[in-house]
Write a protein that holds these residues in place. Structure first.
Motif, PDB file in Angstrom:
ATOM      1  N   ASP A 143      31.447  24.838  40.615  1.00 17.91           N
ATOM      2  CA  ASP A 143      32.776  25.454  40.664  1.00 17.91           C
ATOM      3  C   ASP A 143      33.709  24.836  39.623  1.00 17.91           C
ATOM      4  O   ASP A 143      34.496  25.541  38.975  1.00 17.91           O
ATOM      5  N   ARG A 185      36.833  29.243  32.727  1.00 19.60           N
ATOM      6  CA  ARG A 185      37.896  30.243  32.909  1.00 19.60           C
ATOM      7  C   ARG A 185      39.195  29.800  32.264  1.00 19.60           C
ATOM      8  O   ARG A 185      39.914  30.593  31.646  1.00 19.60           O
ATOM      9  N   HIS A 238      30.724  36.699  32.575  1.00 20.80           N
ATOM     10  CA  HIS A 238      31.293  36.772  33.922  1.00 20.80           C
ATOM     11  C   HIS A 238      30.549  35.818  34.862  1.00 20.80           C
ATOM     12  O   HIS A 238      31.170  35.097  35.660  1.00 20.80           O
ATOM     13  N   ASN A 267      32.385  32.714  36.827  1.00 17.97           N
ATOM     14  CA  ASN A 267      32.629  32.745  38.270  1.00 17.97           C
ATOM     15  C   ASN A 267      31.664  31.851  39.047  1.00 17.97           C
ATOM     16  O   ASN A 267      31.682  31.827  40.276  1.00 17.97           O
ATOM     17  N   SER A 321      29.518  40.205  40.267  1.00 17.46           N
ATOM     18  CA  SER A 321      29.546  40.116  41.730  1.00 17.46           C
ATOM     19  C   SER A 321      28.711  41.207  42.391  1.00 17.46           C
ATOM     20  O   SER A 321      28.294  41.063  43.529  1.00 17.46           O
TER      21      SER A 321
END
Length: 411
Positions: A6, A13, A38, A42, A402
């Motif tokens: 994370d 990001r 992406h 993420n 996602s």
């Protein structure tokens, strides 16, 4: 909780937001896909190597100090990913003890026909992760050489080399046959024994070809056909692990298959002239009804296209056609046969074969000469033809970071 992953994703990001560049603009600059960026940003995927993250950071204007700090975060995130993979592998082993038949039900992408790719599209698919100590390398393909109509074999495979002796029998000069190899497989000593002959055989061909079926090391333009709907298809991995994702799905290259052939001469022998490539259609029929198209890299922008050889597999008599490449709008030249290779000089041939609405089994035949010698090499997939299934009229999807989202089919 994957706290290091994370933290690594959050830093990416931050760099991206500070740069003011969109994912699409960065993807075009880095010659990759928006979906890949992406996934990095993420935390869905941690790059197997730091290089993609470093290129991303520099494209975002990161300072050397910031790149160094990002490298530390990547090391922690990568270690965390490896630990999770090892834990998942242990859990999978435990579940295998209670469900021994599970692994036997996984279909093979190379042996299944289009209609049999997944007998039950609604059945969940289980993905086996790559062992944490396995190298993230592109998949090498085997070759089946022939000599002017003779069935002599000199197969080049990683870590297990076959050589043609005077008897014409392929014998293993390094390594041993893998467990479970079938008697007719290239890795089986039984197949060599069945080809014994007392007659003298020709000298082994003076050229070898190594084949990488890795979409030219980019996710852009890589499509697969699978019978499962998006709700039953897991997220795609990074490029080195695409095979592990595709095999349990029974997924087959869809719309196109890109190969990279590297031809090399033999040290101590004269140079070899490569005259041409022929396309051999082993079988053709209409593409299966139903099914879906899935791509790893939608929204690539202006990518890097090397000079290559295009093949229209749907043509009545498919032939290779030399195609000039482009880099950021600039032509990079047109390369065409003949080529010359030697023991110290190799030649890379990028092949882009495509089909719109058929299921095609095919291989390639390379014609060569060396002084007074001449012959051919048949290029195929582990002794079987390559397979490509057209996606015309089928729903198409890409992974947006996602979920699987609809996308136009860019054939």
């Amino acid at each position: 909780m994957a706290r290091h992953t994370d933290a690594f994703a959050a830093r990416l990001r931050d760099l991206k937001d500070r740069s003011g560049r969109s994912y699409g603009a960065l993807a075009q600059r880095l010659h990759t896909s928006t979906s890949t960026l992406h996934r990095y940003c993420n935390g869905t995927t941690v790059p197997a190597e730091f290089a993609p993250a470093e290129r991303f950071a520099r494209a975002c204007g990161a300072t050397p100090e910031e790149v160094l700090a990002l490298h530390r975060l990547w090391l922690l995130a990568d270690a965390e990913r490896r630990a999770e993979t090892a834990a998942g592998r242990a859990g999978e082993a435990d579940s295998t003890l209670s469900e021994p038949a599970l692994s036997e039900s996984v279909p093979s992408a190379s042996s299944s026909s289009g209609e049999d790719l997944a007998a039950d599209p609604e059945k969940p698919v289980i993905i086996s992760p790559r062992p944490s100590d396995a190298p993230a390398r592109r998949t090498s393909r085997w070759l089946k050489p022939t000599l002017a109509g003779l069935a002599a074999a000199a197969v080049l495979v990683p870590l297990a080399i076959y050589a043609t002796r005077d008897s014409g029998t392929p014998t293993r000069s390094a390594g041993s046959a893998p467990a479970g190899a079938s008697p007719n497989s290239p890795d089986s000593p039984g197949s060599a024994a069945s080809a014994t002959s007392s007659a003298a055989a020709p000298t082994p061909p003076p050229v070898t070809v190594n084949v990488l079926a890795d979409n030219w090391d980019t996710e852009c333009g890589q499509w697969f056909y699978a019978s499962q709907p998006p709700s039953r298809v897991p997220p795609p991995p990074g490029l080195p692990d695409v095979g592990l994702w595709a095999q349990p799905l029974g997924a087959v290259p869809g719309a196109r298959l890109r190969l990279q052939l590297t031809a090399q001469g033999t040290p101590g022998r004269p140079p070899v002239v490569l005259h041409t490539l022929y396309v051999h259609i082993v079988g053709a029929k209409p593409a299966p009804k139903g099914g879906y198209g899935y791509t790893m890299g939608s929204g690539c922008g202006g990518g890097l296209d090397p000079a290559s050889f295009a093949i229209d597999l749907d043509a009545a008599a498919p032939k290779i056609k030399a195609v000039a490449g482009q880099t950021s709008g600039d032509n990079v030249g047109l390369a065409d046969f003949p080529f010359q290779v030697s023991g110290s000089d190799s030649q890379v041939l990028d092949v882009d074969a495509h089909s719109a609405n058929q299921e095609i089994d095919w291989d390639l035949v390379l014609v060569w000469s060396c002084g007074d010698e001449q012959g051919t090499l048949t290029v195929d997939d582990h002794g079987k033809p390559f397979r490509t299934i057209g996606l015309e009229g089928k729903p198409a999807y890409f992974y947006d970071g996602s979920k699987w989202s609809p996308t136009p089919l860019d054939q």
